[in-house]
Write a protein that holds these residues in place. Structure first.
Motif, PDB file in Angstrom:
ATOM      1  N   GLU A   1     -12.966 -32.816  22.320  1.00 28.20           N
ATOM      2  CA  GLU A   1     -14.091 -32.424  21.359  1.00 28.20           C
ATOM      3  C   GLU A   1     -14.174 -32.058  19.805  1.00 28.20           C
ATOM      4  N   LYS A   2     -12.696 -31.715  19.326  1.00 24.96           N
ATOM      5  CA  LYS A   2     -12.492 -31.501  18.108  1.00 24.96           C
ATOM      6  C   LYS A   2     -13.325 -29.998  17.653  1.00 24.96           C
ATOM      7  N   CYS A   3     -13.502 -29.142  18.533  1.00 24.53           N
ATOM      8  CA  CYS A   3     -14.111 -27.817  18.351  1.00 24.53           C
ATOM      9  C   CYS A   3     -13.118 -27.000  17.670  1.00 24.53           C
ATOM     10  N   VAL A   4     -13.605 -26.079  16.901  1.00 22.95           N
ATOM     11  CA  VAL A   4     -12.625 -25.208  15.997  1.00 22.95           C
ATOM     12  C   VAL A   4     -12.726 -23.810  16.339  1.00 22.95           C
ATOM     13  N   VAL A   5     -11.992 -22.960  16.095  1.00 21.99           N
ATOM     14  CA  VAL A   5     -11.857 -21.530  16.380  1.00 21.99           C
ATOM     15  C   VAL A   5     -12.503 -21.123  14.816  1.00 21.99           C
ATOM     16  N   PRO A   6     -13.478 -20.080  14.955  1.00 22.52           N
ATOM     17  CA  PRO A   6     -13.827 -19.349  13.588  1.00 22.52           C
ATOM     18  C   PRO A   6     -12.586 -18.687  12.920  1.00 22.52           C
ATOM     19  N   SER A   7     -12.513 -19.030  11.664  1.00 18.25           N
ATOM     20  CA  SER A   7     -11.423 -18.462  10.811  1.00 18.25           C
ATOM     21  C   SER A   7     -11.204 -16.944  10.808  1.00 18.25           C
ATOM     22  N   GLU A   8     -12.495 -16.222  10.933  1.00 17.90           N
ATOM     23  CA  GLU A   8     -12.297 -14.878  11.113  1.00 17.90           C
ATOM     24  C   GLU A   8     -11.868 -14.303  12.414  1.00 17.90           C
ATOM     25  N   ASP A   9     -11.818 -15.268  13.546  1.00 17.85           N
ATOM     26  CA  ASP A   9     -11.479 -14.670  14.758  1.00 17.85           C
ATOM     27  C   ASP A   9     -10.199 -15.165  14.911  1.00 17.85           C
ATOM     28  N   GLN A  10      -9.379 -15.804  14.309  1.00 19.49           N
ATOM     29  CA  GLN A  10      -8.047 -16.405  14.803  1.00 19.49           C
ATOM     30  C   GLN A  10      -7.093 -15.363  15.188  1.00 19.49           C
ATOM     31  N   ALA A  11      -7.050 -14.195  14.739  1.00 19.67           N
ATOM     32  CA  ALA A  11      -6.191 -12.986  15.383  1.00 19.67           C
ATOM     33  C   ALA A  11      -6.762 -12.696  16.720  1.00 19.67           C
ATOM     34  N   LYS A  12      -8.114 -12.729  16.999  1.00 20.21           N
ATOM     35  CA  LYS A  12      -8.512 -12.342  18.238  1.00 20.21           C
ATOM     36  C   LYS A  12      -8.322 -13.538  19.238  1.00 20.21           C
ATOM     37  N   PHE A  13      -8.233 -14.782  18.718  1.00 19.18           N
ATOM     38  CA  PHE A  13      -7.909 -15.925  19.653  1.00 19.18           C
ATOM     39  C   PHE A  13      -6.616 -15.908  20.120  1.00 19.18           C
ATOM     40  N   ASP A  14      -5.727 -15.547  19.203  1.00 19.28           N
ATOM     41  CA  ASP A  14      -4.182 -15.541  19.438  1.00 19.28           C
ATOM     42  C   ASP A  14      -3.942 -14.529  20.423  1.00 19.28           C
ATOM     43  N   ALA A  15      -4.625 -13.202  20.508  1.00 20.05           N
ATOM     44  CA  ALA A  15      -4.482 -12.089  21.304  1.00 20.05           C
ATOM     45  C   ALA A  15      -5.148 -12.201  22.611  1.00 20.05           C
ATOM     46  N   VAL A  16      -5.564 -13.498  23.029  1.00 20.88           N
ATOM     47  CA  VAL A  16      -6.062 -13.512  24.226  1.00 20.88           C
ATOM     48  C   VAL A  16      -5.129 -13.782  25.283  1.00 20.88           C
ATOM     49  N   PRO A  17      -5.014 -12.866  26.475  1.00 18.48           N
ATOM     50  CA  PRO A  17      -4.004 -12.551  27.322  1.00 18.48           C
ATOM     51  C   PRO A  17      -3.447 -13.749  27.994  1.00 18.48           C
ATOM     52  N   ALA A  18      -2.058 -14.168  27.818  1.00 21.41           N
ATOM     53  CA  ALA A  18      -1.436 -15.371  28.342  1.00 21.41           C
ATOM     54  C   ALA A  18      -1.677 -15.568  30.077  1.00 21.41           C
ATOM     55  N   GLU A  19      -1.565 -14.301  30.435  1.00 20.33           N
ATOM     56  CA  GLU A  19      -1.409 -14.343  32.226  1.00 20.33           C
ATOM     57  C   GLU A  19      -2.450 -14.893  32.745  1.00 20.33           C
ATOM     58  N   TYR A  20      -3.787 -14.989  31.977  1.00 20.59           N
ATOM     59  CA  TYR A  20      -5.022 -15.624  32.757  1.00 20.59           C
ATOM     60  C   TYR A  20      -5.216 -17.140  32.334  1.00 20.59           C
ATOM     61  N   SER A  21      -6.055 -17.790  33.169  1.00 15.81           N
ATOM     62  CA  SER A  21      -6.338 -19.174  33.065  1.00 15.81           C
ATOM     63  C   SER A  21      -7.533 -19.027  32.057  1.00 15.81           C
ATOM     64  N   GLN A  22      -7.695 -19.750  31.091  1.00 17.52           N
ATOM     65  CA  GLN A  22      -8.898 -19.818  30.205  1.00 17.52           C
ATOM     66  C   GLN A  22      -9.703 -20.727  30.449  1.00 17.52           C
TER      67      GLN A  22
END
Length: 701
Positions: free
Chosen positions: A477-498
């Protein structure tokens, strides 16, 4: 029930019923009733003597009170017996055996001319089979039998000819008996035990034999009842435990129009079932048919035994001729002819496989053919689907991370609005979380489009909404992450399914879903390695970082993340091309291509009829330890087959040698050969032994 206690010790009693005779059905009925009591450890009923041997746990007074309350009429109402009775089968063969022995004994008192005439008449079928082999230019066991009988008769040794025919008939009868009993025992262990159902009629509910039910009839099933036939729910709502069929640990809700299957159990509610498959097309009959069609499912070891048995017949024939040429002694040549490898090899190997399949059935493991047990024994690689297999099929929302200024609660509400239409485990987790938070999610969306293994696409209030995997959201779908939220996106816990939610092409929320690992998963993998499995692989549609976190917890040797159903099948195919024997363990629809591609596909949980059809092996219980038990049974089976080979070749080879040397006369050779065939067959039907290594692997089970 009126009975006298004949003998009693602690936890065990022997009773004799106060009735003159007991039918086979009554014996089966009483034994089934006793085995269904909570205090029974073991129960055996002898119909000829009217005796019952009962081993029990608990208070003696409780047992005696229950026995006193037993009635034949009450047992008939509550207990369903299979249409194929092992007791009846045994009685029929016992009567045949006694009849043959009696006739043989009576013949000894006939005058010599009548004895000779009886032997000559008896020879005709044996000679006919031998002549047919010659006509077809085949050297088979029937030809060896015909030659040994014919030569003995030509030498006027009618006593030896008669004894050989008697031993051959007894051997054939016992072989047929052991084969049919193995099939019956296996089918019995997997059958439904339902012979009457409540048929809904205009006049009310009528208790009707299951054989009288036709497609279109309506049957009432209540809480605790077994669904007797395949069909659809016509009225009512129920939750159905499908563990016996699909391995699902969680009961499934069934509403009008929902398909239900024979052998599953109604846990809550009551429904009227419209029958689609009648008796004769049900689970028991399919199992019997499957076993009878087992030639198609023969393992390589079984096929090897059958081929080897046929190949050895000419050598036996040649050995007899060589013995005759060297010794000029017809008796020695006949002693060689009396022995062949065919019977024991052709009978013992399939019986060993049937016995292993029956034993697996008792462990809630259904195996569709011997070749799959062989694959389970030879497998060096085992591939697991993650969700519902290495993890529990009951995920929960652990955290919701909003993006692009969205509100956490509203994003959950929107996600639940879309996911409620699709009963996938992760979708259920989202809907359940909304319910726990008391969030109402009215229908605000346009038509919902579900893309298998990808996600959901729809429109809400004029905005394009997408929810699904990272692959679907960011690549398709070529969706994008808001540039201002990139750090928050990178910090999403890896141990969970998303689960990713995007609105108008912009990521709006990440729903973190906890997929708790099975408590036994790591120990099971360790046990499988100790049993010879060299590589364990996990396949998942999760993101690489989520998969890596779970793989580290499990201790798998390798993993693949972000895989689609076709990717799983391709991966399994690639492993097989490299020379690996692969087991694929999955939970249903998305795994069906990989299950088909593996040497043996194992359905452990999840849900649909396709899992039952695709899987070669089904593990019904909600425990991965059954994979270890499967491997243990498979290894024990292969050891037994190899031991059978050694015994049959060694013992029968010794008989041939002793016969050629003149030590054993023809009748003795025939007797010992048939006894050895019976012995190895009975041994093949016994419980499979556990090796010391396997005991160590299972010590924590």
């Amino acid at each position: 029930m009126k009975a006298t206690i004949v003998h009693e010790s602690r936890g065990r009693m022997r009773l004799r019923l106060k009735q003159k005779t007991m039918t086979l059905r009554q014996a089966d009925l009483l034994e089934a009733w006793l085995r269904g009591q909570p205090w029974t450890r073991e129960a055996v009923v002898h119909e000829r003597t009217g005796c019952v041997i009962l081993t029990y746990a608990g208070k003696r007074e409780t047992v005696l009170s229950s026995l006193a309350g037993f009635t034949w009429a009450g047992a008939e109402e509550r207990i369903t017996l299979p249409s194929h009775s092992t007791r009846e089968l045994n009685r029929a063969f016992q009567e045949k055996l006694v009849s043959k022995v009696t006739m043989k004994a009576a013949a000894l008192f006939l005058p010599a001319p009548l004895r000779i005439a009886r032997v000559v008449w008896h020879m005709i079928p044996f000679l006919g089979k031998g002549l047919r082999c010659l006509w077809r230019r085949q050297i088979k066991v029937e030809l060896l039998d015909a030659l040994s009988i014919g030569i003995s008769a030509c030498r006027r040794d009618f006593g030896t000819a008669g004894m050989v025919m008697f031993l051959l008939e007894i051997g054939e009868l016992l072989e047929d008996w052991t084969r049919k009993k193995s099939v019956a025992d296996l089918a019995e262990s997997l059958s439904l035990h339902v012979d009457r159902v409540w048929l809904k009629t205009p006049a009310g509910e009528v208790l009707t034999p299951i054989g009288q039910i036709q497609p279109g009839d309506q049957v009432v099933v209540r809480a605790g009842g077994v669904i007797p036939l395949d069909g659809v729910v016509a009225e009512g709502e129920v939750t159905v435990n499908q563990a016996s069929l699909t391995g699902e640990s969680v009961p499934v809700a069934k509403r009008p129009g929902g398909a239900v299957y024979a052998g599953t159990v109604v846990e809550e509610g009551e429904c009227v079932l419209e029958v689609k498959q009648v008796s004769g097309q049900g689970r028991y009959d399919q199992i019997v048919e499957m076993i009878q069609r087992s030639e198609q499912m023969k393992s390589a070891a079984e096929a090897k035994a059958s081929t080897l048995a046929d190949k050895l017949v000419p050598y036996t024939f040649a050995g007899s001729l060589i013995s005759l040429a060297l010794t000029r002694n017809v008796a020695r040549a006949l002693s060689v002819l009396m022995v062949d490898f065919s019977c024991a090899l052709k009978l013992a190997m399939p019986l060993a496989v049937l016995s292993a399949m029956r034993e697996a059935g008792r462990e809630h493991i259904t195996v569709k053919g011997g070749k799959f047990l062989e694959a389970a024994a030879k497998a060096d690689t085992i591939v697991f689907d993650k969700t519902g297999t290495l993890t529990h099929a009951c995920p929960r929302v652990a955290k919701i991370v909003p993006f692009n200024g969205k509100d956490e609660t509203e994003m959950l509400r929107l996600a639940a609005c879309l996911e409620e239409h699709f009963p996938h485990s992760m979708a259920n987790a989202v809907v359940e979380e909304a319910k726990r938070r008391s969030l109402r999610h009215e229908e605000r969306h346009a038509k919902v489009e579900y893309l298998v293994a990808h996600g959901i696409a729809s429109a809400v209030d004029g905005e394009q909404v997408r929810i699904g995997s990272a692959h679907f959201i960011f690549e398709d779908e070529k969706c994008v992450v808001p540039s201002e939220d990139q750090a928050k996106f990178d910090a999403v816990p890896a141990e969970y399914s998303q689960l990713y939610l995007a609105i108008d092409g912009v990521l709006s929320a990440v729903i973190c879903i906890s997929d708790p690992l099975r408590e036994e998963a790591r120990e099971v993998l360790s046990a499988l390695r100790s049993l010879g499995v060299r590589k364990a692989v996990m396949l998942t549609g999760d993101s690489p970082r989520t998969a890596a976190a779970i793989a580290a917890q499990l201790g798998v040797d390798d993993f693949r993340a972000g895989v689609l159903p076709a990717d799983k099948a391709d991966y399994v195919a690639a492993l097989r091309k490299e020379g690996h024997t692969v087991l694929m363990v999955g939970d249903g629809i998305n795994d069906s291509p990989a299950l088909s591609e593996a040497d043996a596909g194992i359905a452990i949980s999840g849900g649909a009829a396709i899992a039952r059809e695709i899987a070669d092996i089904t593990i019904a219980a909600d425990s991965l330890w059954e994979l270890v038990r499967l491997r243990q049974l498979a290894l024990a089976l292969m050891r037994r087959i190899q031991n059978n080979y050694r015994f049959v070749i060694g013992f029968n080879g010794a008989l041939i040698g002793l016969g050629a040397a003149g030590v054993l006369p023809p009748a003795t050779s025939a007797m010992l050969h048939n006894l050895s065939t019976l012995g190895v067959s009975l041994h093949s039907m016994s419980a499979l032994p556990v090796s010391r290594q396997e005991t160590e692997a299972l010590k924590d089970m």
